[in-house]
Design a protein around this motif. Structure first.
Motif, PDB file in Angstrom:
ATOM      1  N   GLU A 241       1.268   9.429  -5.124  1.00  0.00           N
ATOM      2  CA  GLU A 241       1.161  11.145  -4.602  1.00  0.00           C
ATOM      3  C   GLU A 241       2.115  11.935  -5.967  1.00  0.00           C
ATOM      4  O   GLU A 241       2.297  12.596  -5.514  1.00  0.00           O
ATOM      5  CB  GLU A 241       2.287  10.731  -3.557  1.00  0.00           C
ATOM      6  CG  GLU A 241       2.278  12.030  -3.108  1.00  0.00           C
ATOM      7  CD  GLU A 241       0.984  12.633  -2.189  1.00  0.00           C
ATOM      8  OE1 GLU A 241       1.197  14.130  -2.469  1.00  0.00           O
ATOM      9  OE2 GLU A 241      -0.096  11.885  -2.205  1.00  0.00           O
ATOM     10  N   MET A 242       3.216  11.436  -6.775  1.00  0.00           N
ATOM     11  CA  MET A 242       4.048  11.627  -7.439  1.00  0.00           C
ATOM     12  C   MET A 242       3.202  11.531  -8.847  1.00  0.00           C
ATOM     13  O   MET A 242       3.407  12.764  -9.716  1.00  0.00           O
ATOM     14  CB  MET A 242       4.877  10.590  -8.148  1.00  0.00           C
ATOM     15  CG  MET A 242       6.243  10.637  -7.210  1.00  0.00           C
ATOM     16  SD  MET A 242       6.610  12.087  -6.365  1.00  0.00           S
ATOM     17  CE  MET A 242       7.778  12.156  -8.046  1.00  0.00           C
ATOM     18  N   GLU A 243       2.058  11.380  -8.954  1.00  0.00           N
ATOM     19  CA  GLU A 243       1.796  11.462 -10.384  1.00  0.00           C
ATOM     20  C   GLU A 243       0.045  12.445  -9.911  1.00  0.00           C
ATOM     21  O   GLU A 243      -1.248  12.489 -11.083  1.00  0.00           O
ATOM     22  CB  GLU A 243       1.209   9.935 -11.580  1.00  0.00           C
ATOM     23  CG  GLU A 243       1.833   9.002 -11.563  1.00  0.00           C
ATOM     24  CD  GLU A 243       1.241   7.990 -11.858  1.00  0.00           C
ATOM     25  OE1 GLU A 243      -0.197   7.737 -11.950  1.00  0.00           O
ATOM     26  OE2 GLU A 243       2.209   7.533 -12.471  1.00  0.00           O
ATOM     27  N   ALA A 244      -0.019  12.647  -8.598  1.00  0.00           N
ATOM     28  CA  ALA A 244      -1.419  13.583  -8.421  1.00  0.00           C
ATOM     29  C   ALA A 244      -1.462  14.829  -9.079  1.00  0.00           C
ATOM     30  O   ALA A 244      -0.906  15.697  -8.928  1.00  0.00           O
ATOM     31  CB  ALA A 244      -0.924  13.935  -6.523  1.00  0.00           C
TER      32      ALA A 244
ATOM     33  N   VAL B  50       5.675   2.655 -12.191  1.00  0.00           N
ATOM     34  CA  VAL B  50       6.241   3.664 -13.320  1.00  0.00           C
ATOM     35  C   VAL B  50       5.655   4.720 -13.464  1.00  0.00           C
ATOM     36  O   VAL B  50       4.450   4.621 -12.806  1.00  0.00           O
ATOM     37  CB  VAL B  50       5.816   3.366 -15.343  1.00  0.00           C
ATOM     38  CG1 VAL B  50       6.226   3.931 -16.019  1.00  0.00           C
ATOM     39  CG2 VAL B  50       6.691   2.052 -15.315  1.00  0.00           C
ATOM     40  N   ILE B  51       6.197   5.738 -13.007  1.00  0.00           N
ATOM     41  CA  ILE B  51       5.445   7.348 -12.431  1.00  0.00           C
ATOM     42  C   ILE B  51       5.175   7.941 -14.643  1.00  0.00           C
ATOM     43  O   ILE B  51       6.587   8.306 -14.749  1.00  0.00           O
ATOM     44  CB  ILE B  51       5.684   8.009 -11.701  1.00  0.00           C
ATOM     45  CG1 ILE B  51       6.595   7.381 -10.689  1.00  0.00           C
ATOM     46  CG2 ILE B  51       5.499   9.771 -11.891  1.00  0.00           C
ATOM     47  CD1 ILE B  51       7.798   8.389  -9.468  1.00  0.00           C
ATOM     48  N   GLN B  52       3.989   8.714 -14.506  1.00  0.00           N
ATOM     49  CA  GLN B  52       3.657   9.244 -16.116  1.00  0.00           C
ATOM     50  C   GLN B  52       2.989  10.885 -15.211  1.00  0.00           C
ATOM     51  O   GLN B  52       2.719  11.306 -14.461  1.00  0.00           O
ATOM     52  CB  GLN B  52       2.529   8.893 -15.724  1.00  0.00           C
ATOM     53  CG  GLN B  52       1.664   9.396 -17.168  1.00  0.00           C
ATOM     54  CD  GLN B  52       2.823   9.449 -18.331  1.00  0.00           C
ATOM     55  OE1 GLN B  52       3.035   9.104 -19.065  1.00  0.00           O
ATOM     56  NE2 GLN B  52       3.390  10.969 -19.189  1.00  0.00           N
ATOM     57  N   PHE B  53       4.646  11.724 -15.575  1.00  0.00           N
ATOM     58  CA  PHE B  53       4.474  13.338 -15.548  1.00  0.00           C
ATOM     59  C   PHE B  53       3.401  13.412 -15.939  1.00  0.00           C
ATOM     60  O   PHE B  53       3.375  13.742 -17.867  1.00  0.00           O
ATOM     61  CB  PHE B  53       5.174  13.304 -15.089  1.00  0.00           C
ATOM     62  CG  PHE B  53       6.495  12.926 -14.234  1.00  0.00           C
ATOM     63  CD1 PHE B  53       6.605  13.520 -12.424  1.00  0.00           C
ATOM     64  CD2 PHE B  53       7.185  11.913 -14.905  1.00  0.00           C
ATOM     65  CE1 PHE B  53       7.303  13.241 -11.909  1.00  0.00           C
ATOM     66  CE2 PHE B  53       7.868  11.358 -13.048  1.00  0.00           C
ATOM     67  CZ  PHE B  53       8.115  11.759 -12.073  1.00  0.00           C
TER      68      PHE B  53
ATOM     69  N   PHE C  42       3.247  17.384 -11.276  1.00  0.00           N
ATOM     70  CA  PHE C  42       4.904  17.151 -11.955  1.00  0.00           C
ATOM     71  C   PHE C  42       4.852  17.164 -12.693  1.00  0.00           C
ATOM     72  O   PHE C  42       4.303  16.560 -13.502  1.00  0.00           O
ATOM     73  CB  PHE C  42       5.496  16.110 -10.748  1.00  0.00           C
ATOM     74  CG  PHE C  42       5.567  16.304  -9.002  1.00  0.00           C
ATOM     75  CD1 PHE C  42       5.894  17.712  -8.703  1.00  0.00           C
ATOM     76  CD2 PHE C  42       4.702  15.795  -8.438  1.00  0.00           C
ATOM     77  CE1 PHE C  42       6.102  17.815  -7.799  1.00  0.00           C
ATOM     78  CE2 PHE C  42       4.609  15.514  -6.845  1.00  0.00           C
ATOM     79  CZ  PHE C  42       5.761  16.739  -6.871  1.00  0.00           C
ATOM     80  N   VAL C  43       6.218  18.253 -13.587  1.00  0.00           N
ATOM     81  CA  VAL C  43       6.365  17.867 -14.973  1.00  0.00           C
ATOM     82  C   VAL C  43       8.264  17.549 -14.605  1.00  0.00           C
ATOM     83  O   VAL C  43       8.602  18.085 -14.174  1.00  0.00           O
ATOM     84  CB  VAL C  43       6.696  19.258 -15.406  1.00  0.00           C
ATOM     85  CG1 VAL C  43       6.689  19.547 -17.313  1.00  0.00           C
ATOM     86  CG2 VAL C  43       4.893  20.533 -15.682  1.00  0.00           C
TER      87      VAL C  43
ATOM     88  N   VAL D 145       0.845  -0.916   0.034  1.00  0.00           N
ATOM     89  CA  VAL D 145       0.109   0.249   0.048  1.00  0.00           C
ATOM     90  C   VAL D 145       0.901   1.306  -0.389  1.00  0.00           C
ATOM     91  O   VAL D 145       0.452   1.565  -0.935  1.00  0.00           O
ATOM     92  CB  VAL D 145      -0.955  -0.190   1.289  1.00  0.00           C
ATOM     93  CG1 VAL D 145      -1.820   1.375   1.707  1.00  0.00           C
ATOM     94  CG2 VAL D 145      -1.957  -1.328   0.808  1.00  0.00           C
ATOM     95  N   ASP D 146       1.758   1.682   0.447  1.00  0.00           N
ATOM     96  CA  ASP D 146       2.723   2.826   0.921  1.00  0.00           C
ATOM     97  C   ASP D 146       3.332   2.865  -0.118  1.00  0.00           C
ATOM     98  O   ASP D 146       3.805   3.812  -0.899  1.00  0.00           O
ATOM     99  CB  ASP D 146       3.393   2.573   1.891  1.00  0.00           C
ATOM    100  CG  ASP D 146       5.105   1.613   2.286  1.00  0.00           C
ATOM    101  OD1 ASP D 146       5.092   0.439   1.885  1.00  0.00           O
ATOM    102  OD2 ASP D 146       5.762   1.782   3.110  1.00  0.00           O
ATOM    103  N   TRP D 147       3.665   1.688  -0.970  1.00  0.00           N
ATOM    104  CA  TRP D 147       4.575   1.907  -2.523  1.00  0.00           C
ATOM    105  C   TRP D 147       3.254   2.126  -3.617  1.00  0.00           C
ATOM    106  O   TRP D 147       3.602   3.795  -4.251  1.00  0.00           O
ATOM    107  CB  TRP D 147       4.875   0.464  -2.814  1.00  0.00           C
ATOM    108  CG  TRP D 147       5.206   0.559  -4.254  1.00  0.00           C
ATOM    109  CD1 TRP D 147       4.682  -0.330  -5.095  1.00  0.00           C
ATOM    110  CD2 TRP D 147       6.599   1.216  -4.617  1.00  0.00           C
ATOM    111  NE1 TRP D 147       5.731  -0.002  -6.500  1.00  0.00           N
ATOM    112  CE2 TRP D 147       6.681   1.083  -6.038  1.00  0.00           C
ATOM    113  CE3 TRP D 147       7.881   1.653  -4.497  1.00  0.00           C
ATOM    114  CZ2 TRP D 147       7.725   1.389  -7.166  1.00  0.00           C
ATOM    115  CZ3 TRP D 147       8.683   2.347  -4.965  1.00  0.00           C
ATOM    116  CH2 TRP D 147       8.753   2.030  -6.275  1.00  0.00           C
ATOM    117  N   TYR D 148       2.365   2.062  -3.542  1.00  0.00           N
ATOM    118  CA  TYR D 148       0.780   2.473  -4.384  1.00  0.00           C
ATOM    119  C   TYR D 148       0.975   4.284  -4.061  1.00  0.00           C
ATOM    120  O   TYR D 148       0.183   5.126  -4.747  1.00  0.00           O
ATOM    121  CB  TYR D 148       0.337   1.614  -4.739  1.00  0.00           C
ATOM    122  CG  TYR D 148       0.303   0.240  -5.068  1.00  0.00           C
ATOM    123  CD1 TYR D 148       0.987   0.650  -5.953  1.00  0.00           C
ATOM    124  CD2 TYR D 148       0.162  -0.667  -4.446  1.00  0.00           C
ATOM    125  CE1 TYR D 148       1.445  -1.020  -6.868  1.00  0.00           C
ATOM    126  CE2 TYR D 148       1.031  -2.114  -5.356  1.00  0.00           C
ATOM    127  CZ  TYR D 148       0.491  -2.192  -6.213  1.00  0.00           C
ATOM    128  OH  TYR D 148       1.372  -3.166  -7.320  1.00  0.00           O
TER     129      TYR D 148
END
Length: 135
Positions: free
Chosen positions: A46-49, A129-132, A54-55, A38-41
């Motif tokens: 949070e990085m994609e919020a 994978v984080i989508q910015f 975030f760019v 859960v903390d990983w997801y």
């Protein structure tokens, strides 16, 4: 006889006690592994919020630089000690986002995406994978 009854009761009580301890340990183990996932997801989301928007600016093996048009600040995501921190270098603040990290690498993918690979202190390997956002 009464001695046989007491012995049977003692064996039954011991069996029930051991079964209770086993179930408690199994439940705690399952809860811990779920918490780790859960903390990983939560970190990835949070990085994609959209609230941060975030760019992506730069990707290095050990960190990534992002910009938030919402706050007009630049941030650095990197591992320090056993945490992944998001640091604002223009204002000096930092926020721990993910803990228990032994190693972390970042790799740029096509389309403003970054592959994040983490090895936790318990040996668990995670990748996401984080989508910015676009500017």
């Amino acid at each position: 006889t009464i001695i046989e009854c007491v012995a049977a009761l003692a064996i039954t009580a011991l069996t029930l006690l051991l079964a209770g301890w086993s179930l408690t340990a199994l439940s705690a183990s399952n809860r811990h592994s779920l918490d780790c996932s859960v903390d990983w997801y939560v970190f990835l989301k949070e990085m994609e919020a959209g609230s941060h928007h975030f760019v992506l600016q730069e990707v290095h093996v050990d960190n990534i630089r992002v910009h938030s048009p919402q706050t007009d600040l630049d941030y650095l995501l990197q591992k320090h000690n056993d945490n992944l921190y998001l640091t604002s270098w223009s204002r000096g603040g930092y926020m721990p986002l993910f803990s228990g990290v032994e190693a972390c690498t970042f790799k740029q993918l096509p389309g403003r995406r970054v592959l994040v690979e983490v090895t936790r202190e318990n040996g668990e390997k995670l990748a996401g994978v984080i989508q910015f956002y676009h500017e």
